[in-house]
Design an enzyme around this catalytic site. Sequence first.
Site, PDB file in Angstrom:
ATOM      1  N   ARG A  48     -17.799  42.537 -39.222  1.00 42.18           N
ATOM      2  CA  ARG A  48     -18.378  41.205 -39.030  1.00 42.18           C
ATOM      3  C   ARG A  48     -19.782  41.326 -38.451  1.00 42.18           C
ATOM      4  O   ARG A  48     -20.693  40.567 -38.805  1.00 42.18           O
ATOM      5  CB  ARG A  48     -17.495  40.348 -38.110  1.00 42.18           C
ATOM      6  CG  ARG A  48     -18.157  39.034 -37.697  1.00 42.18           C
ATOM      7  CD  ARG A  48     -17.204  38.090 -36.986  1.00 42.18           C
ATOM      8  NE  ARG A  48     -16.359  38.749 -36.016  1.00 42.18           N
ATOM      9  CZ  ARG A  48     -16.757  39.117 -34.783  1.00 42.18           C
ATOM     10  NH1 ARG A  48     -18.018  38.917 -34.399  1.00 42.18           N
ATOM     11  NH2 ARG A  48     -15.907  39.676 -33.951  1.00 42.18           N
ATOM     12  N   LYS A 198     -26.772  31.072 -56.581  1.00 40.25           N
ATOM     13  CA  LYS A 198     -27.497  30.550 -57.734  1.00 40.25           C
ATOM     14  C   LYS A 198     -28.313  31.658 -58.420  1.00 40.25           C
ATOM     15  O   LYS A 198     -27.752  32.618 -58.911  1.00 40.25           O
ATOM     16  CB  LYS A 198     -28.363  29.375 -57.290  1.00 40.25           C
ATOM     17  CG  LYS A 198     -27.642  28.346 -56.412  1.00 40.25           C
ATOM     18  CD  LYS A 198     -26.383  27.772 -57.049  1.00 40.25           C
ATOM     19  CE  LYS A 198     -25.846  26.530 -56.351  1.00 40.25           C
ATOM     20  NZ  LYS A 198     -25.388  26.740 -54.965  1.00 40.25           N
TER      21      LYS A 198
END
Length: 381
Positions: A48, A198
Amino acid sequence: MNGFSTRALHDGQEPDPTTGAVVVPIFASSTFAQDGVGGLRSGYEYARTGNPSRTSLETTLASLEGGRHARAFASGMAAEDALLRGVLRPGDHVLIPLDAYGGTYRLISTVYCDWGVEYTAVDTADLDAVRAAIRPNTKVLWCETPTNPLLGIADIAGLGTLAREHDLLLVVDNTFASPYLQTPLALGAHVVVHSTTKYLGGHSDVVGGALVTDDDELHVTLGKMQNGMGAVPSPFDCFLTQRGLKTLAVRMERHSDNAERVADVLAAHPRITTVLYPGRADHPGHEVAAKQMHRFGGMVSVRVAGGEQAARDLCAATRVFTLAESLGGVESLIEHPGAMTHASAAGSLLEVPADLVRLSVGLEDADDLVDDLRQALDSLG
């Protein structure tokens, strides 16, 4: 000093020192052995907090945006949340575009308003309007250019000047343009935001987000948010995103070629009342876009004669364009923003026109895209 494509292929991607692998390995490990208590090997302890796959991606992202630092996140919204949570406090004020991405509007107008943050929607293409909207408690000036879905253009350099005059943090969402077409940090932005889902990922197979900045102090703050909130991408997601970055330049050229062709054909069709594409000379932001963008990208929005039903019928009639949310992948997509990506803005100042259709123009043969749109429009009667 290397060119864009060279950096996309090499920065942060040295061959693996152990095996010589030319592709950065997927480090699928949640934890890392320490050389004695607190003796971190290469700085890694827990995935993490840091992972070599993520470090490689962040290095490439920073290089392509011309920044010193980047932080990768599990989604674009996670990146936005980490940034806003890191720099805002209850009582602060944010300026957002009148034509902001629906997710950004939803995050600020619900989550952050409940936290005591205020916002004002303003036409960021109008520098006088932006100046007039600044309050003593304004902390962040949020910009998208081109905007989603109306493809408005804001003058990044002009907003940067305003931000410096009023001690504001200028944030530019560069998702629609990508760093291949525009680099906001070089124009005066303090932070660049991406939905890497995207164009950066580019293949509709991974969700992610990123923040890029030159500000050392802000980079530390974002690191605390990234580690403390934990919305980090998996090593495999980092691999997929970095793989997409390698072809970003060639893809953006083809996206732009196809979008220019589509925009010109649609502008001549009687069932289309308005074409919104910053590469066209009739776009109100064309001159500014030409000054700050390399090319004009793959997004085209149109307004359809016949209103909302005609727009919905157009979305249902295409065969090559797939009816789906999101954008920036290799395949062409079509959507009705008012009922899909921007439904949360209904009834607000950010509500989009009901006759609006948004196209994410992909990499298919341009003739096939044009023929598909023509048959779909002709089917409307």
